[in-house]
Write a protein that holds these residues in place. Structure first.
Motif, PDB file in Angstrom:
ATOM      1  N   VAL A  84      73.895  56.864  22.630  1.00 32.16           N
ATOM      2  CA  VAL A  84      73.199  57.206  22.349  1.00 32.16           C
ATOM      3  C   VAL A  84      72.243  57.229  21.549  1.00 32.16           C
ATOM      4  N   ILE A  85      70.993  57.662  21.641  1.00 27.41           N
ATOM      5  CA  ILE A  85      69.890  57.468  20.373  1.00 27.41           C
ATOM      6  C   ILE A  85      69.493  58.046  19.070  1.00 27.41           C
ATOM      7  N   ARG A  86      69.583  58.588  18.067  1.00 23.95           N
ATOM      8  CA  ARG A  86      69.669  59.356  17.108  1.00 23.95           C
ATOM      9  C   ARG A  86      67.707  59.638  17.289  1.00 23.95           C
ATOM     10  N   GLN A  91      61.761  58.479  16.576  1.00 18.37           N
ATOM     11  CA  GLN A  91      61.088  58.548  15.841  1.00 18.37           C
ATOM     12  C   GLN A  91      60.352  57.417  14.541  1.00 18.37           C
ATOM     13  N   ALA A  92      61.900  56.426  14.875  1.00 17.89           N
ATOM     14  CA  ALA A  92      60.908  55.030  13.397  1.00 17.89           C
ATOM     15  C   ALA A  92      60.048  54.206  14.948  1.00 17.89           C
ATOM     16  N   SER A  96      56.606  52.741  14.555  1.00 19.71           N
ATOM     17  CA  SER A  96      56.435  51.762  14.106  1.00 19.71           C
ATOM     18  C   SER A  96      55.778  50.960  15.374  1.00 19.71           C
ATOM     19  N   LEU A  97      55.318  51.268  16.604  1.00 19.32           N
ATOM     20  CA  LEU A  97      54.172  51.043  17.391  1.00 19.32           C
ATOM     21  C   LEU A  97      52.797  51.469  17.034  1.00 19.32           C
ATOM     22  N   ASP A  98      53.079  52.507  16.342  1.00 20.85           N
ATOM     23  CA  ASP A  98      51.566  53.111  15.982  1.00 20.85           C
ATOM     24  C   ASP A  98      51.282  52.086  14.475  1.00 20.85           C
ATOM     25  N   PHE A 122      60.344  46.141  16.204  1.00 23.64           N
ATOM     26  CA  PHE A 122      61.396  45.546  15.591  1.00 23.64           C
ATOM     27  C   PHE A 122      61.991  45.604  14.150  1.00 23.64           C
ATOM     28  N   ARG A 123      60.910  46.128  13.647  1.00 23.38           N
ATOM     29  CA  ARG A 123      61.243  45.593  12.261  1.00 23.38           C
ATOM     30  C   ARG A 123      62.321  46.650  11.380  1.00 23.38           C
TER      31      ARG A 123
END
Length: 156
Positions: A84-86, A91-92, A96-98, A122-123
């Motif tokens: 499960v991904i929160r 959103q992070a 980060s892709l933006d 991957f920050r």
């Protein structure tokens, strides 16, 4: 609704995400735009950030519905349960892709070094440098169970 990770057949990520959206399931396939060199031209292409994975936002009781789409193999499991991904993590990833890194230098890295990735998708993730080349670095992200290759590209 929670986000789950599904594993797809190779090179089917974009098709699977599109087909899931068509049957009413929210899907997210993070994409990067890369410049690829052919013998006669350069072209910008969209490639998945994480090969063979698509994120889906689906209710627990509708999880089996994803298998109606050709190309879906299975859910990714963690400790015997579907991973499960929160919402904050999703959103992070989207945020980060933006961001874009226009100029980066590969200096002072050696195989076996432990690093924290400062920018991009991957920050903040911790990794171990596996290989360093002139224009790329391979980093193992153990907590995600993947190896990423960061490559310096020319702009088109």
């Amino acid at each position: 609704m929670p986000w789950f990770v599904i594993y797809t057949q190779a090179r089917n990520e974009k098709k699977v995400a599109r087909r899931l959206e068509q049957i009413g399931i929210e899907a997210y396939c993070p994409l990067l735009i890369q410049v690829r060199q052919w013998s006669d031209r350069k072209k910008k292409v969209e490639t998945p950030l994480i090969s063979s994975y698509v994120f889906v936002n689906v209710a627990e009781n509708e999880r089996e519905k994803v298998f109606e789409v050709p190309g879906v193999v299975r859910y990714l499991y963690w400790l015997g349960k579907p991973a499960v991904i929160r919402e904050t993590e999703m959103q992070a990833l989207k945020d980060s892709l933006d961001e874009s890194v226009s100029n980066a230098e590969i200096t002072g890295l050696k195989a076996g070094s432990s690093i924290s990735i400062p920018h991009g998708p991957f920050r903040g993730k911790q990794g171990t440098v596996s290989q360093v080349n002139k224009n790329s670095v391979k980093i193992i992200l153990e907590e995600m169970g993947i190896m990423v290759t960061l490559t310096k590209h020319e702009t088109a």
